[in-house]
Design an enzyme around this catalytic site. Structure first.
Site, PDB file in Angstrom:
ATOM      1  N   LYS A   1       6.882  38.563  -3.727  1.00  0.00           N
ATOM      2  CA  LYS A   1       5.541  38.430  -4.283  1.00  0.00           C
ATOM      3  C   LYS A   1       4.647  39.555  -3.779  1.00  0.00           C
ATOM      4  O   LYS A   1       5.109  40.484  -3.106  1.00  0.00           O
ATOM      5  CB  LYS A   1       4.981  37.039  -3.948  1.00  0.00           C
ATOM      6  CG  LYS A   1       5.798  35.910  -4.592  1.00  0.00           C
ATOM      7  CD  LYS A   1       5.324  34.550  -4.186  1.00  0.00           C
ATOM      8  CE  LYS A   1       3.986  34.196  -4.812  1.00  0.00           C
ATOM      9  NZ  LYS A   1       4.090  33.989  -6.266  1.00  0.00           N
TER      10      LYS A   1
ATOM     11  N   ASP B   1       2.156  38.102 -13.229  1.00  0.00           N
ATOM     12  CA  ASP B   1       1.120  37.302 -12.584  1.00  0.00           C
ATOM     13  C   ASP B   1      -0.269  37.658 -13.095  1.00  0.00           C
ATOM     14  O   ASP B   1      -0.678  38.823 -13.050  1.00  0.00           O
ATOM     15  CB  ASP B   1       1.179  37.509 -11.067  1.00  0.00           C
ATOM     16  CG  ASP B   1       0.229  36.591 -10.321  1.00  0.00           C
ATOM     17  OD1 ASP B   1       0.224  35.381 -10.615  1.00  0.00           O
ATOM     18  OD2 ASP B   1      -0.509  37.081  -9.457  1.00  0.00           O
TER      19      ASP B   1
ATOM     20  N   GLU C   1       7.634  39.528  -8.449  1.00  0.00           N
ATOM     21  CA  GLU C   1       6.323  39.348  -9.085  1.00  0.00           C
ATOM     22  C   GLU C   1       5.634  40.699  -9.246  1.00  0.00           C
ATOM     23  O   GLU C   1       5.636  41.515  -8.324  1.00  0.00           O
ATOM     24  CB  GLU C   1       5.458  38.434  -8.218  1.00  0.00           C
ATOM     25  CG  GLU C   1       4.020  38.283  -8.709  1.00  0.00           C
ATOM     26  CD  GLU C   1       3.156  37.579  -7.675  1.00  0.00           C
ATOM     27  OE1 GLU C   1       2.895  36.383  -7.864  1.00  0.00           O
ATOM     28  OE2 GLU C   1       2.753  38.227  -6.689  1.00  0.00           O
TER      29      GLU C   1
ATOM     30  N   ARG D   1       0.817  -1.212   0.000  1.00  0.00           N
ATOM     31  CA  ARG D   1       0.000   0.000   0.000  1.00  0.00           C
ATOM     32  C   ARG D   1       0.849   1.258   0.000  1.00  0.00           C
ATOM     33  O   ARG D   1       0.565   2.212  -0.727  1.00  0.00           O
ATOM     34  CB  ARG D   1      -0.967  -0.015   1.194  1.00  0.00           C
ATOM     35  CG  ARG D   1      -1.827   1.232   1.343  1.00  0.00           C
ATOM     36  CD  ARG D   1      -2.436   1.715   0.033  1.00  0.00           C
ATOM     37  NE  ARG D   1      -3.222   0.686  -0.644  1.00  0.00           N
ATOM     38  CZ  ARG D   1      -3.634   0.795  -1.908  1.00  0.00           C
ATOM     39  NH1 ARG D   1      -3.309   1.852  -2.631  1.00  0.00           N
ATOM     40  NH2 ARG D   1      -4.327  -0.181  -2.459  1.00  0.00           N
TER      41      ARG D   1
ATOM     42  N   LYS E   1       3.656  24.627  -4.178  1.00  0.00           N
ATOM     43  CA  LYS E   1       2.346  24.105  -3.787  1.00  0.00           C
ATOM     44  C   LYS E   1       2.389  22.573  -3.832  1.00  0.00           C
ATOM     45  O   LYS E   1       1.727  21.924  -4.643  1.00  0.00           O
ATOM     46  CB  LYS E   1       1.252  24.662  -4.692  1.00  0.00           C
ATOM     47  CG  LYS E   1       1.120  26.183  -4.579  1.00  0.00           C
ATOM     48  CD  LYS E   1       0.116  26.742  -5.572  1.00  0.00           C
ATOM     49  CE  LYS E   1       0.042  28.264  -5.466  1.00  0.00           C
ATOM     50  NZ  LYS E   1      -0.867  28.866  -6.463  1.00  0.00           N
TER      51      LYS E   1
END
Length: 309
Positions: free
Chosen positions: A177, A232, A211, A110, A145
Site C-alpha cells: 500500500k 485507490d 495499491e 446479552r 477494518k
C-alpha cells in the site's frame, strides 16, 4: 436445532476454536463471578422460553452463534432457529426460540444478543451493497477494518450478506500500500524492481497486490507482474481508464470513497473487486430483541414475566 428458512447464500462456517474463544471471553467479561441479579431473584427451578424477534427488517447472521452462546452457559438450553443465516427477514418476524433454565437464559442473553445484532447489522449493510452492484461483474469485499478479536465472525457476516472476503490477515498475501511504497521510494527502490524481486522470493501460490493512486503508476505496476492492482480513490472516469490500461492482465480492485451512493457507478467502470471498509467499521447493530416469559407453574418475581431483556 432446526431451521425452516432457506438461505439464499452459503456463508460457510466460523472456525469453531475462534468462536469458542470469543464466547468464553465475552461471558467472562459479562459475568466474571456469576449473574448476581438472576441468582438472587430468580428461583433455581424456574424455566423460561424466550423468542429472538426482529424489530426491523434485515439479513440474519449469527443464528449458530446464539446456539453456541446458550450452550456454553448451559448445554440443556434448547434453541430452535426459525430463520437461516443469510436469509432476509421482516420486522416482527421470530428468528429463534430459546427454552431452558431461566437463570441460564438470563445469563446468556446479552452476549448472544450483542453478537447476533452486530453480525446481522454487517450482513444487512453488505446485502445493500451487493444489491447496488447487481447486473455487473464486480464483487463486494470487506477489509481488515474489523473489530479486534471479532474478525472471523465479522467476515462470516459479510458472507451472509452475499459479499466476499479480502485477505484474512497480514500473513495471507502481499499487499503493498501507499506506506510501503513511500518506504521503498525513500530507500531508492523502484516499485517495478521491488515487485519483480518479490516475485522471485515468493511461492507460486502467494497472491501479490499493489495499491496505486495515480494513473501513471498503473502500467509499470501491471507490467512488473502483479496479480491484482488496487486503484485507490480514483474517479469513475479514471477507473475506466485504469481498467483499459490493465486490459485483463491483472484483477482490478477499486477502493476508497466507496459508499452506497457511489458503489453502482464504481461497479459500472468494469472493475473486478470493490473493497468497502464500511461493511465492518461503520455497520450499526441491528435492532433485535429477546423477549422472555417464565414457564407456567413457577412463580415469577414482579416485573420478570414477559419482560424484554
Amino acid at each position: 436445532m432446526t431451521s425452516t428458512a432457506t438461505s439464499p447464500v452459503d456463508p460457510g462456517t466460523i472456525p469453531p476454536h475462534v468462536l469458542r474463544r470469543v464466547i468464553e471471553t465475552a461471558l467472562e467479561e459479562d459475568a466474571p463471578w456469576g449473574d448476581v441479579t438472576s441468582e438472587t431473584l430468580i428461583p433455581a427451578a424456574a424455566t423460561a422460553t424466550a423468542t429472538l424477534g426482529a424489530r426491523e427488517a434485515g439479513v440474519l447472521s449469527g443464528g449458530p452463534v446464539v446456539v453456541a452462546v446458550m450452550h456454553a452457559v448451559d448445554p440443556t438450553i434448547a434453541v430452535s432457529l426459525q430463520c437461516a443465516d443469510g436469509a432476509a427477514f421482516s420486522a416482527g418476524d421470530v428468528l429463534a426460540t430459546v427454552t431452558g433454565p431461566a437463570r441460564s437464559v438470563l445469563r446468556a442473553e446479552r452476549v448472544a444478543l450483542n453478537l447476533v445484532q452486530r453480525l446481522s447489522g454487517i450482513a444487512t449493510v453488505t446485502a445493500r451493497y451487493v444489491d447496488a452492484v447487481s447486473g455487473t461483474d464486480a464483487r463486494i469485499v470487506d477489509t481488515r477494518k474489523t473489530t479486534p478479536g471479532l474478525r472471523a465472525l465479522e467476515r462470516y457476516a459479510v458472507r451472509c450478506g452475499g459479499g466476499h472476503n479480502h485477505r484474512t490477515s497480514l500473513s495471507d498475501a502481499v499487499l503493498a500500500k501507499d506506506n510501503h511504497l513511500a518506504v521503498l521510494l525513500a530507500s531508492g527502490i523502484g516499485i517495478g524492481d521491488a515487485i519483480r524481486a518479490a516475485r522471485e522470493r515468493l511461492g507460486h501460490t502467494v497472491h501479490l497486490e499493489v495499491e496505486v493512486d495515480r494513473i501513471d503508476q498503473v502500467e509499470p505496476v501491471v507490467a512488473a507482474g502483479v496479480d491484482t492492482i488496487m486503484l485507490d480513490n480514483f474517479t469513475p472516469a479514471d477507473l475506466v481508464t485504469g481498467v483499459g490500461i490493465v486490459a485483463g492482465r491483472a484483477l482490478v480492485e477499486a477502493s476508497g470513497g466507496v459508499s452506497l451512493e457511489t458503489v453502482a457507478a464504481i461497479a459500472a467502470t468494469g472493475v473486478d473487486v470493490i473493497s468497502v471498509g464500511a461493511l465492518t467499521h461503520s455497520a450499526r447493530a441491528l435492532d433485535l430483541g429477546l423477549d422472555m416469559s417464565v414457564a407456567v407453574g413457577v412463580a415469577a418475581p414482579s416485573g420478570v414475566a414477559a419482560a424484554a431483556l
